[in-house]
Design a protein around this motif. Sequence first.
Motif, short mmCIF file in Angstrom:
data_model
loop_
_atom_site.label_atom_id
_atom_site.label_comp_id
_atom_site.label_asym_id
_atom_site.label_seq_id
_atom_site.Cartn_x
_atom_site.Cartn_y
_atom_site.Cartn_z
N GLU A 149 13.31 -57.22 4.90
CA GLU A 149 13.60 -56.03 5.68
C GLU A 149 14.39 -56.32 6.96
O GLU A 149 14.58 -55.46 7.79
CB GLU A 149 12.29 -55.32 6.05
CG GLU A 149 11.60 -54.69 4.86
CD GLU A 149 12.43 -53.61 4.19
OE1 GLU A 149 13.06 -52.81 4.90
OE2 GLU A 149 12.45 -53.56 2.97
N LYS A 165 9.27 -49.56 1.26
CA LYS A 165 9.89 -50.87 1.01
C LYS A 165 10.26 -50.96 -0.46
O LYS A 165 9.86 -50.11 -1.28
CB LYS A 165 8.92 -51.99 1.39
CG LYS A 165 7.58 -51.96 0.67
CD LYS A 165 6.67 -53.09 1.16
CE LYS A 165 5.28 -53.02 0.56
NZ LYS A 165 4.42 -54.14 1.02
N ARG A 192 18.50 -50.41 1.00
CA ARG A 192 17.89 -51.69 0.70
C ARG A 192 18.68 -52.48 -0.34
O ARG A 192 18.73 -53.72 -0.29
CB ARG A 192 16.45 -51.46 0.23
CG ARG A 192 15.58 -50.78 1.29
CD ARG A 192 14.16 -50.56 0.79
NE ARG A 192 13.36 -49.85 1.75
CZ ARG A 192 12.82 -48.66 1.54
NH1 ARG A 192 12.98 -48.04 0.39
NH2 ARG A 192 12.09 -48.07 2.47
#
Length: 318
Positions: A2, A145, A13
């Motif tokens: 991250e 995430k 991402r």
Amino acid sequence: MEDAVQGVPAADRLARLVQRAAAAGPALPCAVVHPVDAAALAGALEAAAAGLIRPVLVGPRGRIDAAAAGAGLDLAGLAIEDVPHSHAAAERAVALVREGGAAALLKGSLHTDELMAAVVAREAGLRTERRISHCFILDVPRYHKPLVVTDAAINIEPDLETKADIARNAIDLCHALGIARPKLAVLAAVEVVTPKQPATIDAAALSKMADRGQIEGGEVDGPLAFDNAISAEAAAAKHLRSVVAGDPDILLVPDLTSGNMLAKQLQYLAGAESAGVVVGARVPIALTSRAEGARARLASCAVMKLAAGMRLTRHGPG
């Protein structure tokens, strides 16, 4: 995983994965298996331009050249291994790995079963002591995430021993992606152990195997239903005490059917973007559906390069 990457939005991402992989050493020598349509060729060329792979195109030269000409793609300077058909392409690509001419495989315009048959061939394939498995790496907009779903493409109805290898493969992949101690949720329909649902027994066994050091490198808990695996609020409502619930990096599914449905639901209903890679073989294999776009192919090559780098660090070449 991250950490901020210059020039890339914090929420993108997959783009961050691509940039991280591009910066992780030289391009990976990669056999592109049967790239005889525009999408497969363009994906390989884009990954090469991004510094991810150094492609060797394996397939019928006439069809490769025709596809490139039809799409306006320049193949100048690329190595081409001329073979007559897709079956021969899969076998030759695997042979290139065994000969040291490639450190990864990228699926082109052939069926997954055809490629994997060459990969798992007992004498001439790329087997290791581990069972081979597939991981989807998903960027789900409403999750905080990246999320790995496994196995949704290779093992149809895995038994406990196979699930243990699926877990080990996914944990190792997360290490390659920069996750020091990934959290793995073993999914079932319910979060209690019941002999009426064998998936819950497998999940409990996997959790205990991790406690006893048979599965290393991550936190493993199960059985967990999808809601209390993903949502800390749902887990709290059911009074679950778990370091995994609400924060998993990996979802290990009971079987291929449930995993494939879950991954595609996240893609088509929740707007998730994905990468796909096969792990547990001697080299990683970027495996994407023909329905997926350029970003998925590029992200899959990024994950493949990072996974290959981790394997070389641990095991050396060959």
